[in-house]
Motif scaffolding. Structure first.
Motif, PDB file in Angstrom:
ATOM      1  N   THR A   1       0.843  -1.196   0.000  1.00  0.00           N
ATOM      2  CA  THR A   1       0.000   0.000   0.000  1.00  0.00           C
ATOM      3  C   THR A   1       0.874   1.240   0.000  1.00  0.00           C
ATOM      4  O   THR A   1       1.820   1.334   0.792  1.00  0.00           O
ATOM      5  CB  THR A   1      -0.923   0.015   1.233  1.00  0.00           C
TER       6      THR A   1
ATOM      7  N   THR B   1       0.877   5.374   0.371  1.00  0.00           N
ATOM      8  CA  THR B   1       0.140   6.573   0.783  1.00  0.00           C
ATOM      9  C   THR B   1       1.050   7.792   0.637  1.00  0.00           C
ATOM     10  O   THR B   1       2.274   7.674   0.587  1.00  0.00           O
ATOM     11  CB  THR B   1      -0.344   6.460   2.239  1.00  0.00           C
ATOM     12  N   ASP B   2       0.420   8.953   0.565  1.00  0.00           N
ATOM     13  CA  ASP B   2       1.170  10.202   0.393  1.00  0.00           C
ATOM     14  C   ASP B   2       0.320  11.343   0.938  1.00  0.00           C
ATOM     15  O   ASP B   2      -0.908  11.201   1.131  1.00  0.00           O
ATOM     16  CB  ASP B   2       1.481  10.420  -1.098  1.00  0.00           C
ATOM     17  N   SER B   3       0.941  12.485   1.177  1.00  0.00           N
ATOM     18  CA  SER B   3       0.199  13.654   1.635  1.00  0.00           C
ATOM     19  C   SER B   3      -0.829  14.106   0.603  1.00  0.00           C
ATOM     20  O   SER B   3      -1.811  14.772   0.932  1.00  0.00           O
ATOM     21  CB  SER B   3       1.163  14.804   1.952  1.00  0.00           C
TER      22      SER B   3
ATOM     23  N   PRO C   1      -3.319  12.262  -1.589  1.00  0.00           N
ATOM     24  CA  PRO C   1      -3.920  10.965  -1.890  1.00  0.00           C
ATOM     25  C   PRO C   1      -4.156  10.733  -3.375  1.00  0.00           C
ATOM     26  O   PRO C   1      -4.002   9.604  -3.863  1.00  0.00           O
ATOM     27  CB  PRO C   1      -5.245  10.990  -1.111  1.00  0.00           C
TER      28      PRO C   1
ATOM     29  N   ALA D   1      -1.060   9.442  -5.027  1.00  0.00           N
ATOM     30  CA  ALA D   1      -0.686   8.084  -4.634  1.00  0.00           C
ATOM     31  C   ALA D   1      -1.607   7.031  -5.233  1.00  0.00           C
ATOM     32  O   ALA D   1      -1.208   5.863  -5.375  1.00  0.00           O
ATOM     33  CB  ALA D   1      -0.684   7.966  -3.114  1.00  0.00           C
TER      34      ALA D   1
ATOM     35  N   ASN E   1      -1.542   2.274  -6.328  1.00  0.00           N
ATOM     36  CA  ASN E   1      -2.245   1.238  -5.578  1.00  0.00           C
ATOM     37  C   ASN E   1      -3.148   0.462  -6.521  1.00  0.00           C
ATOM     38  O   ASN E   1      -4.054   1.028  -7.131  1.00  0.00           O
ATOM     39  CB  ASN E   1      -3.080   1.860  -4.451  1.00  0.00           C
TER      40      ASN E   1
ATOM     41  N   ASN F   1     -11.471   4.155  -1.916  1.00  0.00           N
ATOM     42  CA  ASN F   1     -10.397   4.720  -1.100  1.00  0.00           C
ATOM     43  C   ASN F   1      -9.159   3.856  -1.226  1.00  0.00           C
ATOM     44  O   ASN F   1      -9.121   2.740  -0.748  1.00  0.00           O
ATOM     45  CB  ASN F   1     -10.852   4.780   0.369  1.00  0.00           C
ATOM     46  N   SER F   2      -8.121   4.385  -1.881  1.00  0.00           N
ATOM     47  CA  SER F   2      -6.936   3.577  -2.161  1.00  0.00           C
ATOM     48  C   SER F   2      -6.147   3.245  -0.914  1.00  0.00           C
ATOM     49  O   SER F   2      -5.278   2.380  -0.939  1.00  0.00           O
ATOM     50  CB  SER F   2      -6.021   4.323  -3.140  1.00  0.00           C
ATOM     51  N   SER F   3      -6.387   3.929   0.178  1.00  0.00           N
ATOM     52  CA  SER F   3      -5.635   3.645   1.396  1.00  0.00           C
ATOM     53  C   SER F   3      -6.278   2.559   2.247  1.00  0.00           C
ATOM     54  O   SER F   3      -5.741   2.172   3.272  1.00  0.00           O
ATOM     55  CB  SER F   3      -5.498   4.924   2.238  1.00  0.00           C
TER      56      SER F   3
ATOM     57  N   SER G   1      -6.818  -0.919   3.394  1.00  0.00           N
ATOM     58  CA  SER G   1      -5.918  -2.060   3.217  1.00  0.00           C
ATOM     59  C   SER G   1      -6.608  -3.262   2.594  1.00  0.00           C
ATOM     60  O   SER G   1      -6.026  -3.961   1.786  1.00  0.00           O
ATOM     61  CB  SER G   1      -5.306  -2.454   4.564  1.00  0.00           C
TER      62      SER G   1
ATOM     63  N   GLN H   1      -6.798  -3.766  -1.409  1.00  0.00           N
ATOM     64  CA  GLN H   1      -5.611  -3.922  -2.224  1.00  0.00           C
ATOM     65  C   GLN H   1      -5.457  -5.359  -2.714  1.00  0.00           C
ATOM     66  O   GLN H   1      -5.639  -6.314  -1.969  1.00  0.00           O
ATOM     67  CB  GLN H   1      -4.369  -3.531  -1.423  1.00  0.00           C
TER      68      GLN H   1
END
Length: 259
Positions: free
Chosen positions: A61, A63-65, A67, A70, A74, A84-86, A88, A91
């Motif tokens: 996964t 992530t970045d400031s 989104p 990033a 993903n 929401n790519s964050s 978990s 994925q």
């Protein structure tokens, strides 16, 4: 006429096979710790970090400031209902091929086989800095598993979500050893980078707590060897056979004595 055999001698003939068939065994763990009620000692064993190898399925996964920036890195499962790519559990896993390579979005084919998770995270982070301002890489195994076979109550293959397990915990998951398990000869079989290692550990000896094989690696096999009595067992145990022969012998002597 004086009987050739009295009841005491007959009893001896019955018990002798049982006596010779039994042997004293140490069924305890860490038996050489002594009689101390509380023993404190430093932990000298550093857990060996698993090395990524072919066949591993990894969840990676990014992530970045930012989104949105990033998101392309993903790979989202087609069965996921979230955008929401964050998240978990949305994925897809990355399967490490026989050459230790994964196909990563945008970055392409990346070799991470032979690296620990920390090393792989650092490699990916360095590559992603060309695209993202502050990339954060998270890696976890999706198929971290160990197999426990032999003289245990519930032999099976177990998934390990925590990615950390030692020999005692693995045996506990398998229901512990049966009384026929040879505690002084537990085999740990590991295959990594084309090399197979077979280590033998003694559960009676506290030294296993400092063994480099005490903490298991992904796909390790734990084999509990049976004692000799178990190996020789077929439809009946050796003790039952001995008891049966003793009874037959005693019965024969009684019959001959009263003829």
């Amino acid at each position: 006429m004086k009987p050739l055999f009295n009841s005491k001698r007959i009893l001896v003939f019955i018990l002798l096979p049982l006596i010779f068939s039994c042997s004293r065994r140490n069924l305890g763990y860490f038996s050489n710790y002594g009689e101390e009620k509380v023993l404190t000692e430093a932990i000298t064993l550093n857990k060996k970090q698993p090395v990524i190898q072919s066949g591993d399925l990894l969840q990676i996964t990014i992530t970045d400031s930012n989104p949105a920036a990033a998101a392309p890195f993903n790979r989202i499962s087609s069965n996921s209902s979230t955008t929401n790519s964050s998240t978990s559990n949305s994925q897809e896993g990355y399967l490490v091929d026989e050459n230790g390579i994964i196909d990563f979005p945008i970055l392409g084919r990346i070799k991470i086989g032979g690296q620990t998770k920390a090393e792989a995270k650092l490699s990916l982070t360095n590559l992603l800095t060309n695209y993202l301002g502050n990339p954060i890489v998270s890696i976890r195994y999706l198929n971290y598993r160990i197999t426990v076979l032999g003289e245990v109550r519930s032999p099976n293959t177990f998934l390990v979500p925590s990615e950390r397990i030692n020999l005692i915990e693995a045996l506990g998951m398998a229901g512990d050893l049966t009384i026929y398990g040879k505690r002084e000869n537990i085999k740990i079989i590991n295959e990594a980078n084309g090399v197979r290692t077979v280590a033998q550990l003694d559960l009676n000896d506290k030294a296993i707590l400092d063994s480099p094989y005490y903490y298991l690696q992904p796909n390790d096999i734990v084999y509990v060897e049976p004692v000799t009595a178990r190996k020789d067992q077929s439809s009946l145990t050796r003790s039952n056979i001995s008891l049966f022969l003793g009874i037959v012998t005693a019965a024969s002597l009684v019959i001959l004595n009263f003829r």
